[in-house]
Design an enzyme around this catalytic site. Sequence first.
Site: not given
Ligand code: PXG
Length: 293
Positions: A52, A105, A151, A184
């Site tokens: 990812r 760049r 992300k 979400e």
């Molecule tokens: N949606 C968003 C917007 C996220 O940032 C998830 C869903 C869940 O994805 P995963 O791959 O973890 O199942 C995320 C990810 C934290 C923290 O410290 C968590 C995320 C991002 C940044 C910080 O809890 N979650």
Amino acid sequence: MSLKIYLNGKLVEKDQAVVSVFDHGLLYGDGVFEGIRAYNCSVFKLKEHIERLYESAHTLMLEIPLSKAEMENAVVDTLKANQLKDAYIRLVVTRGPGDLGLDPRKCSRATIFIIADKIALYPKEFYEKGLAIVTVPTIRNHPEALNPQLKTLNYLNNILAKIEAINAGVQEAILLNAQGYVTECTGENIFLVRGKELITPPPYVGILKGITRDTVMTIGRRLGLSVREDIFTRHDLYIADEVFLTGTAAEIVPIVKIDNRQIGKGVPGTTTGQLLAEFHKVTPKDGTPYEVN
Ligand code: PXG
């Protein structure tokens, strides 16, 4: 023992782990990241997280100067250097130092750092009693603006929503998209349960394709649930039997109230409980310590 941080190929002390004020990760949020978890000296779903990360970087035309295998090793080396068994790992790749303009760049080399630290678990109470959350006014980024599937270090959409949740006196926010469909939460995906159906929004509504989300969908199918991605509204959440959130840090968190409407019986649901029990079975127990699996 103080924390050792991976920074551009070296493990350095926390105090030495510094980046330039000209880094475009800082100046523009120009970069990508992953939040990864280790259980019992073993990194959970490492390949999926690395995949990812590289996909997000690809769309941003951000070249990561390490192969995926080298990146996996760097993550494991960082965990090992800190002698951590259970950990939260933050992997960050920025565009690197450049000048004050936007032009990527001008950034000659990406900055890579990896932090492996003790995991701050959510309070037990969240799992036992379930959470009350709200829908917030800030909508999720439009996929043709900054696609939520990336992300990136630009998390202000999520932070604004988080502020609105905090202002409403709750922990988490549900974001809708421009059409009013549920997307979400600020750092977790959302699921609803209706009878034997397990439903979560499809990526095109504007979500991050969570790795926990994928795992939960697989477990749900194995439990005989009818699992599907579908668009739905707030109303569908209000009348669901159960609602829960998924994320790397959270795992699976039951939701018992949304916008002051009680969900189901107002206590964590049995399907949510079953999924969490099964989830705990698939997290690493006693794998070979500090190996890429
Ligand atoms: N949606 C968003 C917007 C996220 O940032 C998830 C869903 C869940 O994805 P995963 O791959 O973890 O199942 C995320 C990810 C934290 C923290 O410290 C968590 C995320 C991002 C940044 C910080 O809890 N979650």
